[in-house]
Write a protein that holds these residues in place. Structure first.
Motif, PDB file in Angstrom:
ATOM      1  N   UNK A 140       0.814  -1.224   0.000  1.00 54.18           N
ATOM      2  CA  UNK A 140       0.000   0.000   0.000  1.00 54.18           C
ATOM      3  C   UNK A 140       0.846   1.271   0.000  1.00 54.18           C
ATOM      4  N   UNK A 141       2.161   1.117  -0.008  1.00 54.33           N
ATOM      5  CA  UNK A 141       3.049   2.253   0.203  1.00 54.33           C
ATOM      6  C   UNK A 141       2.860   3.344  -0.852  1.00 54.33           C
TER       7      UNK A 141
ATOM      8  N   UNK B 271       0.941   8.872  -2.049  1.00 51.99           N
ATOM      9  CA  UNK B 271       0.056   9.765  -2.798  1.00 51.99           C
ATOM     10  C   UNK B 271      -0.843  10.545  -1.843  1.00 51.99           C
ATOM     11  N   UNK B 272      -1.366   9.889  -0.802  1.00 55.00           N
ATOM     12  CA  UNK B 272      -2.169  10.597   0.188  1.00 55.00           C
ATOM     13  C   UNK B 272      -1.351  11.677   0.881  1.00 55.00           C
TER      14      UNK B 272
ATOM     15  N   UNK C 127      -2.155  15.712   1.029  1.00 54.98           N
ATOM     16  CA  UNK C 127      -2.250  16.477   2.268  1.00 54.98           C
ATOM     17  C   UNK C 127      -1.229  17.614   2.290  1.00 54.98           C
ATOM     18  N   UNK C 128      -0.032  17.355   1.794  1.00 56.70           N
ATOM     19  CA  UNK C 128       0.976  18.417   1.713  1.00 56.70           C
ATOM     20  C   UNK C 128       0.469  19.588   0.885  1.00 56.70           C
TER      21      UNK C 128
ATOM     22  N   UNK D  20     -13.785   5.959  -0.745  1.00 60.54           N
ATOM     23  CA  UNK D  20     -13.333   6.204   0.620  1.00 60.54           C
ATOM     24  C   UNK D  20     -12.182   7.202   0.642  1.00 60.54           C
ATOM     25  N   UNK D  21     -11.262   7.033  -0.294  1.00 62.21           N
ATOM     26  CA  UNK D  21     -10.127   7.965  -0.354  1.00 62.21           C
ATOM     27  C   UNK D  21     -10.612   9.389  -0.597  1.00 62.21           C
ATOM     28  N   UNK D  22     -11.541   9.564  -1.539  1.00 58.14           N
ATOM     29  CA  UNK D  22     -12.034  10.902  -1.837  1.00 58.14           C
ATOM     30  C   UNK D  22     -12.832  11.467  -0.670  1.00 58.14           C
TER      31      UNK D  22
END
Length: 232
Positions: free
Chosen positions: A16-17, A22-23, A27-28, A202-204
């Protein structure tokens, strides 16, 4: 009072790295740091290297247990392997913390506090954390300063707490809860497991929850930074 937005990520693995990275980049772009819930590992692989890199860049790292594959020896094992510290007596929690700290020393990972699997920590675990010098424990309903005794009450908003709902309702509930918490001030606590990042909805929803919190005057922070500020 403006809210502090805390976004945590658990379950980081080599598989999942890339999604986790990417997440972190998303966030950055929003000027929101990440709090990584890290399971102590003895191997110095790509996950550990990524965690060290994120910590050097300003993210927070919380110990998320020693080994979720080893069930607690206490009789209430029906909580499952991911509730590693949920029912432990103090003496068993001490043993796991000793092993976890040794593993962290081996890999050079420094943690800002402790967040138990499934956010469930027994009273014995909290006692053992104090004895081993941990300054902070983040559980399901609060963030506890183990040095001063101060407690900041705020529930973690994540998808596991809404597992009985359809995905659409779960996503909507997360965004709505984030907006409400931000308007109240204090802490807005959002969490996601790395496995859920493979599901676009879920990610969105997580990113939408972050955006709505920022729109309601929350600002990005980390669990580690809470010990350096006065309680809300």
């Amino acid at each position: 009072m403006d809210a502090r937005l805390l976004v945590s990520l658990s379950g980081v693995t080599t598989r999942t790295l890339h999604r986790c990275a990417h997440l972190a980049a998303e966030l950055e772009r929003r000027h929101v740091p990440l709090s990584i819930l890290h399971v102590a590992r003895t191997e110095d692989g790509p996950v550990t290297a990524w965690v060290r890199t994120r910590a050097a860049a300003g993210d927070s790292v919380l110990l998320n247990g020693y080994d979720h594959r080893i069930p607690p020896t206490h009789r209430a094992v029906h909580l499952g392997r991911k509730a590693e510290f949920a029912v432990l007596p103090a003496h068993e929690a001490r043993l796991r913390l000793i092993a976890a700290k040794a593993a962290l020393d081996t890999t050079g990972v420094t943690v800002d506090g402790f967040a138990p699997p499934r956010w469930l920590a027994s009273p014995g675990t909290v006692q053992a954390l104090r004895e081993h010098g941990f300054a902070l424990c983040a559980d399901q309903n609060a963030v506890r300063d183990l040095v001063t005794g101060e407690i900041r009450r705020a529930r973690v908003q994540d998808f596991t707490s809404q597992s009985h709902r359809t995905e659409t309702v779960r996503c909507f509930a997360l965004v709505l809860a984030s907006a409400r918490a931000a308007r109240r001030g204090g802490l807005v606590r959002l969490g996601i497991d790395a496995a859920d990042l493979s599901r676009p909805g879920l990610r969105q929803a997580l990113l939408d929850a972050v955006d709505v919190a920022l729109e309601n005057r929350a600002f990005g922070s980390t669990y580690g930074s809470l010990r350096h500020t006065a309680p809300a």
